[in-house]
Scaffold this motif. Structure first.
Motif, short mmCIF file in Angstrom:
data_model
loop_
_atom_site.label_atom_id
_atom_site.label_comp_id
_atom_site.label_asym_id
_atom_site.label_seq_id
_atom_site.Cartn_x
_atom_site.Cartn_y
_atom_site.Cartn_z
N ALA A 297 0.81 -1.22 0.00
CA ALA A 297 0.00 0.00 0.00
C ALA A 297 0.84 1.27 0.00
O ALA A 297 0.33 2.36 -0.22
N ARG B 179 -8.38 5.41 7.09
CA ARG B 179 -8.56 4.98 5.69
C ARG B 179 -7.27 4.35 5.15
O ARG B 179 -7.30 3.34 4.44
N ARG C 173 -6.26 0.02 4.08
CA ARG C 173 -5.74 -0.46 2.79
C ARG C 173 -4.55 -1.40 2.93
O ARG C 173 -4.13 -2.00 1.94
N THR D 57 -4.86 -5.19 1.71
CA THR D 57 -5.43 -5.50 0.40
C THR D 57 -4.84 -4.69 -0.75
O THR D 57 -4.86 -5.15 -1.89
N ASP D 58 -4.31 -3.52 -0.47
CA ASP D 58 -3.83 -2.64 -1.53
C ASP D 58 -2.41 -3.04 -1.93
O ASP D 58 -1.50 -3.05 -1.10
N ARG E 241 -0.98 -1.65 -4.92
CA ARG E 241 -0.71 -0.78 -6.06
C ARG E 241 0.68 -0.16 -6.05
O ARG E 241 1.16 0.32 -7.07
N SER F 196 1.00 9.49 1.59
CA SER F 196 0.06 8.67 2.34
C SER F 196 -0.90 9.57 3.09
O SER F 196 -0.55 10.67 3.50
#
Length: 246
Positions: free
Chosen positions: A51, A103, A107, A110-111, A113, A218
């Protein structure tokens, strides 16, 4: 072969390194090229993807108080807001920081990217995370283990340029920006952890190093208050180009 396990050394038993971090962050652009056997590159890519967030434990009470003091007694100039207004605004900033941080934390699992996430490869230990991002010990740990004092920004994958005739070989090419210095300590550790791979870090010293936009910072970092004098980072001058190559 299973991928190497990430470092969990804290460095708490030795004196904390003093980071050479100027008051005004200078962002440096880099290209990292990882080459090696296809399976090893695939394992590294899977291990490195995350993330792009450092899951700090935020001291929201201190952050709110810092905001209030900066509003109520600005270092330069006269106060532009009443004390009651400063208290209300500081509380709103605290609430926004908390929401943004939650928030970002949501992430983490699961994130994927960010293709080169140092927190995934060389995670900051829980004992350091609990100190918060501005604590001198936290800054010293990042400086000693990563070589930079903030999370990487603008991390993106680039098209591979590997010669197609090199069978069963692969390449991962990423671009990122680091705060003030190149992450040579992290690179040295990764080279030891992944001996089947070649990791080539190319700093772009010849370019003007403007700070990247805040859009890819971030969420908790965007909400952080600026350091008050005497807290957090040390040093006042901007360093010359980072030549601390391994």
């Amino acid at each position: 072969m299973a991928p190497p396990r990430a470092s969990t050394a804290t460095g708490l038993d030795s004196p904390a390194a003093t980071p050479l971090a100027p008051a005004d962050t200078d962002w440096l652009r880099h290209t990292l090229v990882v080459t090696g056997p296809s399976e090893a590159v695939a394992r590294f890519a899977a291990a490195a993807a995350g993330a792009g967030v450092i899951p700090w434990v935020l001291d929201l009470d201190r952050m709110e108080e810092d905001w209030f003091l900066n509003l109520a007694a600005p270092p330069e100039g006269e106060r532009a807001i009443s004390l009651a207004g400063a208290r209300i605004l500081a509380r709103r900033l605290r609430d926004a920081a908390h929401a943004n941080h939650q928030r970002a934390l949501a992430r983490l699992d699961t994130d994927r990217r960010c293709p080169f996430d140092l927190q995934r490869l060389l995670p900051v230990p829980p004992a350091i995370l609990r100190l918060g991002p501005e604590d001198p010990v936290s800054q010293g740990w990042l400086w000693a283990h990563w070589g930079t004092t903030r999370a990487l920004r603008h991390v993106r994958a680039l098209p591979a340029a590997l010669d197609g005739r090199r069978k069963r070989m692969a390449e991962l090419r990423v671009e990122f920006w680091s705060a003030d210095w190149s992450p040579w300590p992290a690179l040295r550790r990764l080279r030891r952890d992944w001996p089947d791979l070649t990791l080539d870090l190319r700093p772009h010293y010849d370019e003007k190093n403007d700070a990247p936009g805040e859009a890819e910072a971030s969420e908790p970092e965007r909400a952080m208050p600026r350091n008050r004098k005497g807290r957090g980072r040390t040093g006042t001058g901007r360093p010359a180009a980072d030549r601390r190559a391994p």
